[in-house]
Every structure is written in structure tokens, then in C-alpha cells.
Scaffold this active site. Structure first.
Site, short mmCIF file in Angstrom:
data_model
loop_
_atom_site.label_atom_id
_atom_site.label_comp_id
_atom_site.label_asym_id
_atom_site.label_seq_id
_atom_site.Cartn_x
_atom_site.Cartn_y
_atom_site.Cartn_z
N SER A 113 0.83 -1.20 0.00
CA SER A 113 0.00 0.00 0.00
C SER A 113 0.87 1.26 0.00
O SER A 113 1.67 1.46 -0.92
CB SER A 113 -0.94 -0.04 1.21
OG SER A 113 -1.93 0.95 1.12
N ASP A 184 -8.68 -5.12 -5.77
CA ASP A 184 -8.08 -4.07 -4.94
C ASP A 184 -8.13 -2.73 -5.66
O ASP A 184 -7.35 -2.48 -6.59
CB ASP A 184 -6.63 -4.45 -4.60
CG ASP A 184 -6.00 -3.50 -3.59
OD1 ASP A 184 -6.63 -2.50 -3.24
OD2 ASP A 184 -4.85 -3.76 -3.17
N HIS A 230 -7.68 -5.52 -0.23
CA HIS A 230 -6.44 -4.77 -0.07
C HIS A 230 -5.59 -5.28 1.09
O HIS A 230 -4.42 -4.92 1.22
CB HIS A 230 -6.76 -3.28 0.15
CG HIS A 230 -5.56 -2.39 0.22
ND1 HIS A 230 -4.68 -2.25 -0.82
CD2 HIS A 230 -5.09 -1.60 1.23
CE1 HIS A 230 -3.71 -1.40 -0.48
NE2 HIS A 230 -3.94 -1.00 0.76
#
Length: 241
Positions: A113, A184, A230
Site C-alpha cells: 500500500s 483491490d 487490499h
């Protein structure tokens, strides 16, 4: 009262060193964890990576490597009692290169991320710094080559513009592997998901993409929401499978 952003590790398994033909230095960077980091994720305006990157006219400006303002701030800003992430990484990698001087080395930067974007910034800087170090230490009889730098990103957003992606891949020679879960949404935006993430000019850094899908696993819900898709644990589960 601090929030560590990651760690640096060195492969000490001699069998693995022989298998790879080199000793790998790994830099691992986590995703968003604090309120200030969430705030920085929303600053999606593109800014030059360094003060030296500027353009005198509109055409030249398009060729300036730029990244998200918030990501760059998190990477370059020092704390009250700690160095910036940029300084900490470069200093530690240089120290380790000196410790293992004479060995074949490589550097792998891993991030999830926000950490994936920080990994690209670290790889861009490390490849430039280590190339300069190698050039300054080389002689006619001994041509020093800097360690190759690679990035493995999990669920990373778009970090910068085309000029940044091209420099990373073609000028810096950084290999990038993007691990992407099909569901995602973070991997499809210039920053984290906000109503204002419509900034133009963002592209993913070049390299290979490994696409995973939560629907392929009997252990994960087929209707998993964006947060589940995610999640790093889901990524590692799918990768393991």
C-alpha cells in the site's frame, strides 16, 4: 511514541546466498498506520522528486519526474528525534555494503500500500546514490558496480508520472514486480480512494505485474469488499496458493 515504518534485513542463510549467487539486503515498508499518514495519502498533487528536477517550459515540465506530494513528504521529512526515512535507508544500506564489502550484493525493497509507493521512492534514490558511490570508488584496475535494486510491491497505488516511471526503469535500471489483487481498488488510483483522486498524469511504475484474485481461493469470501481485497494477509494467502 513513534511508529516504525519498516526494517532492513540481510540474508544470512549461506545456502540461499549460494543459490542466488549473491547476498540480498531487504528493505521492508509497511502500509498506512497513523493519522498523519492518512492525511498525507490524500495530498495527491504531483511535485518534482527533487529540487534539481525542473523544467523551463511546458514541454520540459512534462519530462520532469514527479510523484505524489504526500508520499514524498512522508519519505523526506525528518521527525523531532529521528532522521527522515530517506536518510535512514540510504545510511543503513551504505553501512551494510561496507560490512559485506567484496561480496556480490543485491537490494530488494518491499512494500504494501503506502509502503509500496515509499519503496519506489527508496529504490529511485538508492540506485542513484549507489551508482554515484561506485563511480567515485572505481579505478582503472577495479571497476566497481553498484548492487542491483529491485522492488516488490503489494497493493500499491500509482506513485508518480510517466517521467518518474521511465527514469526508474530505464535510467536507474530498477526492476519492479507489482503484486495486484484484481479486486483491490487502491491499485487503480493515484492516491488512496478519495473524491478528489482525479489527478492527471499518474501511471504505474514499469515492470512485471502478478495478478491475483480473491475469488480463486476457497478460503476467502467471493464477495469480499475493498478492504479485504487490499489486506496484506489476503495478498500473502493468495501468493502462497
Amino acid at each position: 511514541r513513534t511508529s516504525f515504518a519498516g526494517y532492513v534485513a540481510v540474508c544470512d542463510n549461506e545456502r540461499e546466498v549460494r543459490r542466488m549467487g549473491r547476498r540480498d539486503i531487504v528493505i521492508v515498508l509497511r502500509g498506512t498506520a497513523t493519522c498523519p499518514e492518512w492525511a498525507e495519502n490524500l495530498r495527491t498533487g504531483l511535485v518534482p522528486v527533487s529540487d534539481d528536477d525542473d523544467g523551463d517550459d511546458a514541454t520540459a515540465a512534462q519530462n520532469v519526474p514527479k510523484v505524489a506530494k504526500g508520499f514524498l513528504s512522508l519519505y523526506k521529512t525528518a521527525g523531532d528525534h529521528v532522521p527522515s526515512l530517506s536518510d535512514a535507508i540510504v545510511e543503513e544500506v551504505r553501512r551494510l555494503i561496507e560490512v559485506y564489502k567484496g561480496e556480490e550484493l543485491s537490494i530488494t525493497v518491499v512494500g504494501h500500500s503506502l509502503g509500496a509507493s515509499l519503496a519506489l521512492l527508496a529504490a529511485d534514490e538508492l540506485s542513484a546514490c549507489l551508482a554515484a558511490d561506485a563511480a567515485s570508488n572505481s579505478t582503472a584496475a577495479d571497476d566497481h558496480q553498484p548492487p542491483p535494486v529491485s522492488v516488490v510491491s503489494f497493493g500499491g497505488p500509482k506513485t508518480g508520472n510517466r517521467a518518474f516511471a521511465d527514469r526508474l526503469q530505464h535510467e536507474r535500471g530498477v526492476n519492479v514486480l507489482r503484486v495486484v489483487n484484481a479486486g483491490d481498488v487502491v491499485t487503480r488510483v493515484p492516491g488512496l480512494v478519495t473524491p478528489t483522486t482525479m489527478a492527471e498524469g499518474y501511471v504505474h511504475a514499469g515492470g512485471a505485474e502478478l495478478t491475483l484474485d480473491s475469488r480463486d481461493s476457497p478460503c476467502l469470501r467471493p464477495d469480499a469488499g475493498p478492504a479485504c481485497c487490499h489486506d496484506l494477509e489476503a495478498y500473502l494467502h493468495l501468493l502462497d496458493g
